[in-house]
Design a protein around this motif. Structure first.
Motif, short mmCIF file in Angstrom:
data_model
loop_
_atom_site.label_atom_id
_atom_site.label_comp_id
_atom_site.label_asym_id
_atom_site.label_seq_id
_atom_site.Cartn_x
_atom_site.Cartn_y
_atom_site.Cartn_z
N ALA A 229 0.84 -1.21 0.00
CA ALA A 229 0.00 0.00 0.00
C ALA A 229 0.87 1.25 0.00
O ALA A 229 0.56 2.24 -0.66
N LEU A 232 2.05 3.32 -3.09
CA LEU A 232 1.21 4.32 -3.75
C LEU A 232 1.39 5.70 -3.13
O LEU A 232 0.75 6.65 -3.54
N GLU A 234 2.01 8.09 0.66
CA GLU A 234 1.42 8.16 1.99
C GLU A 234 -0.07 8.42 1.98
O GLU A 234 -0.82 7.85 2.76
N GLY A 235 -0.50 9.32 1.09
CA GLY A 235 -1.91 9.71 1.07
C GLY A 235 -2.81 8.51 0.85
O GLY A 235 -3.76 8.28 1.62
N TYR A 236 -2.50 7.74 -0.17
CA TYR A 236 -3.33 6.58 -0.46
C TYR A 236 -3.18 5.51 0.61
O TYR A 236 -4.15 4.87 1.00
N LYS A 238 -2.61 5.86 3.68
CA LYS A 238 -3.38 6.24 4.85
C LYS A 238 -4.86 5.93 4.64
O LYS A 238 -5.53 5.39 5.51
N ASN A 239 -5.34 6.26 3.45
CA ASN A 239 -6.74 5.99 3.15
C ASN A 239 -7.05 4.49 3.18
O ASN A 239 -8.17 4.08 3.46
N MET A 240 -6.04 3.67 2.89
CA MET A 240 -6.28 2.22 2.92
C MET A 240 -6.24 1.67 4.33
O MET A 240 -6.42 0.48 4.55
N GLY A 241 -5.94 2.54 5.28
CA GLY A 241 -5.98 2.10 6.66
C GLY A 241 -4.62 1.75 7.25
O GLY A 241 -4.53 1.12 8.29
N VAL A 242 -3.54 2.16 6.57
CA VAL A 242 -2.21 1.90 7.11
C VAL A 242 -1.91 2.95 8.18
O VAL A 242 -2.11 4.14 7.95
#
Lengths: 343, 365
Positions: A229, A232, A234-236, A238-242
């Motif tokens: 994840a 992609l 940091e922004g993405y 984070k959105n994926m829940g990392v």
């Protein structure tokens, strides 16, 4: 369209399997060669006999079991750890030319280990493997901290790498001074260690190396999903829940543990961390961490076994420093990567 | 009545404790499209980043379905909210299918292995935004517009309840802009997904949004339906337009008019005048035009571009007075263009003007 798609998929998976089989076979062959070849050549057949004590030759037994075996295993495990450490740093910085050596982390570890060794030897305290690892870890973390501080201010990766190399030089220079001024006999070994070498590794060392590198590798393997994840950005991610903060801390921690462990026992080894992940990426034609993590470990093992073999045999009986050999093969890879990148 | 799905209370956003916009109150119902507009640097991206949790709120709370967003775990939130950001995604050896499949991340197990069902969602999402044929292409090698569509497919297969998009249409050509917007509309209608997006294209914003928020300055300027926002001269003041103009009713933008004494008179009406006006503007020739009824389609464009407009009240016959005014104007101009194709009872005067110009030898055929 459908057929060609499934064909491409199948082809990909074949490549992955093929890549791992290829690395596995290479590892086996090189391991055997490392055990057999040396000042005293021993055939594969004899190895079995020697280990089973069917041949009553104490010298051969010592060479094979007490010197070559631990050395080959150490080269394998440490090589794997080093490559993995490099891969973690490349993930962390989103950059293919990051690695423990170019960022000065290996040299930081080396400096603290040298200091600890000299101080302890002076006070006639026996040095055990754990002390070395802890010292190396502290050094690695110090250098890493410095690099991170700089990376906050320097966004440009090439400048960050140059700063890392400078940190490395400073640490190496101080280590050289310390080694030169320390006169004790026990420190004779320090010199070859500070240049990078797999020599003089005992079974005890191997045990600890395997525990540290093995545990860390398994933990890293469980991070494969967030690492994917994170590719992609940091922004993405984070959105994926990392959990970005925790994830980044773990990346730094694990890569430091790995490169510290390597440095504690084999000194700073250059270019493995950068070159191996790049090479296995080409072999597998994938950047999926779930493949890249085991492949980097395998690839690092293969690479270091090969380089150690050359270091021992090329100018035998004189031994080359391992870094000299890894640089010859690793540096061109780095140059190739830079050329391939646009700009 | 649909329930409020997304709500902010006293949300203050900014960087490093320096607030950019304060006390933002948003309330969006399920299935609504909420658009942020405003000039560059006004804080649209900052707002998007704050909403998706990439930036910490300086104050206030965001609620998703009455639950505070802070209390949701990363994974829970990932199942509810999908994003398309403006961040450049630098990947290596990622096919577009791989990229879309990352949208399934919150649903896969510890090692992220995709099941058949996951792959099916991926395929559906790719079909939805017409990127199926890019499946096996390397993500680095496709165009920016294609990338935007792939990233939208990625967000779609994440199966969110709310979709957050930061300038999602900036690289799309006109066909895909429309495709994109209609895909969004379908998702809101069929699956009741709530959408928050920022847009630069005011015409699109006006057409697609249920609600629009205008961002500029320390507080939110205006929130409302497109009809409430696109009122006369508001866009001009929101964006601080000095050169040119924006026609709120038609969503049309025009370059600044050429000033100076009119050299050309354009006989216009019925929609053919606009292109002549623009051609003259491009060539830098000041012009006058007439006689236009105030409800003529050419009228707003003439207002934006012509130095002088001779007009007649809507739905009334052209008066003698207006006719004379136009005649006078023709006397002062060097040339006359006639952009009218049909003459009828209501524009007989224009026909007379054309004849008059012909007599003077000013009419350009």
């Amino acid at each position: 369209m459908k057929i060609s798609h499934s064909y491409i998929k199948w082809n990909k998976q074949l490549r992955w399997v093929g890549g791992f089989v290829f690395l596995g076979i290479l590892l086996f062959i090189l391991f055997c060669m490392n055990v057999c070849i040396g000042t005293v050549s021993i055939s594969i057949k004899d190895i079995g006999a020697i280990l089973l004590r069917q041949q009553n030759n104490e010298m051969f037994y010592n060479i094979v079991w007490k010197i070559r075996f631990p050395r080959a295993i150490a080269a394998m495990v440490l090589g794997g750890g080093l490559a993995l450490s490099g891969y973690l740093l490349q993930t962390f910085f989103h950059n293919p030319i990051a690695g423990p050596f170019v960022l000065g982390i290996s040299s930081g570890a080396k400096l603290v280990v040298a200091v600890v060794m000299i101080v302890l030897v002076k006070q006639a305290v026996e040095i055990n493997s754990w002390t070395l690892i802890v010292a190396a870890f502290i050094g690695a973390m110090l250098a890493m901290g410095l690099v991170l501080l700089m990376s906050g201010r320097i966004r440009n990766m090439s400048r960050l790498v140059i700063s890392g190399i400078m940190i490395g030089y400073i640490c190496s220079a101080i280590t050289e001074f310390l080694v030169a001024f320390a006169e004790e006999d026990d420190i004779v070994n320090l010199h070859s260690w500070s240049m990078g070498s797999f020599s003089g590794i005992t079974w005890d060392n191997v045990k600890i190396i395997t525990i540290v590198v093995g545990t860390t590798s398994i933990l890293v393997f469980f991070m494969a999903k967030p690492m994917y994840a994170y590719q992609l950005g940091e922004g993405y991610a984070k959105n994926m829940g990392v959990n970005i903060v925790l994830f980044r801390i773990l990346l730094v921690l694990f890569s430091s543990v790995l490169s510290a462990c390597v440095t504690a026992f084999a000194g700073p080894i250059s270019f493995v961390g950068i070159a191996v992940p790049q090479l296995v990426k080409v072999v597998l034609y994938s950047s999926k961490p779930i493949l890249m993590i085991p492949a980097s470990i395998l690839g690092g093992a293969v690479f270091c076994l090969a380089c150690d073999l050359l270091a021992r045999t090329l100018l035998a009986p004189t031994e080359l420093s391992i870094s000299a050999v890894t640089a010859v093969f690793g540096a061109p890879v780095v140059i190739a990567v830079m050329l391939k990148r646009k700009g | 009545m649909k329930k409020i799905y997304f709500q902010t209370k006293k949300m203050t956003i900014g960087y490093q404790n320096i607030p950019i916009i304060r006390d933002i109150e948003i309330a969006i119902k399920r299935g609504e499209i909420f658009t942020l507009i405003g000039p560059n640097g006004a804080g649209k991206t900052t707002m998007i980043k704050s909403i998706v949790g990439q930036l910490k709120l300086l104050d206030g709370t965001i609620y998703l379905n009455k639950e505070s967003m802070e209390e949701l775990s990363g994974k829970e939130l990932a199942k509810k909210m999908a994003v398309v950001l403006t961040d450049q995604v630098k990947t290596e050896l990622f096919t577009c299918e791989d990229m879309v499949a990352t949208g399934r991340y919150p649903y896969t197990g510890r090692f992220g292995i995709l099941t058949k069902k996951d792959l099916q969602y991926v395929e559906e999402a790719m079909e939805c935004v017409h990127v199926s044929e890019l499946k096996d292409r390397d993500f680095r090698e496709i165009s920016d517009g294609q990338k935007q569509r792939v990233m939208l497919a990625r967000a779609i297969c994440q199966k969110p309840e709310i979709l957050i998009l930061d300038e999602p249409t900036s690289y799309l050509d006109i066909r895909y802009k429309l495709d994109f917007m209609s895909a969004l509309q379908q998702m809101t209608r069929k699956e009741n997904i709530t959408v928050i997006l920022s847009l630069h294209e005011l015409d699109l914003a006006e057409r697609i949004s249920d609600k629009i928020m205008c961002v500029r300055g320390e507080y939110v300027e205006r929130v409302g339906t497109p009809e409430e926002i696109f009122q006369k001269d508001y866009i001009r003041s929101l964006y601080g337009i000095e050169k040119g103009s924006f026609d709120e009713e038609q969503g049309r933008l025009e370059l600044p008019k050429i000033t100076g004494d009119p050299k050309v008179f354009v006989l216009a009406g019925g929609g053919k005048g606009a292109s002549v006006y623009r051609a003259l503007q491009r060539k830098g020739i000041p012009f006058a035009t007439g006689i236009l009824q105030e409800n003529d389609v050419d009228y707003p464009v003439s207002k934006a571009l012509a130095q002088k407009v001779i007009s007649q009240k809507s739905f009334t016959r052209i008066s003698e007075e207006t006719y004379l005014k136009a005649k006078q104007q023709i006397d002062q101009c060097e040339k006359v263009y006639c952009a009218i194709q049909e003459f009828g009872e209501l524009n007989m005067e224009n026909y007379k003007l054309m004849e008059y110009a012909k007599e003077l030898g000013k009419l350009v055929e």
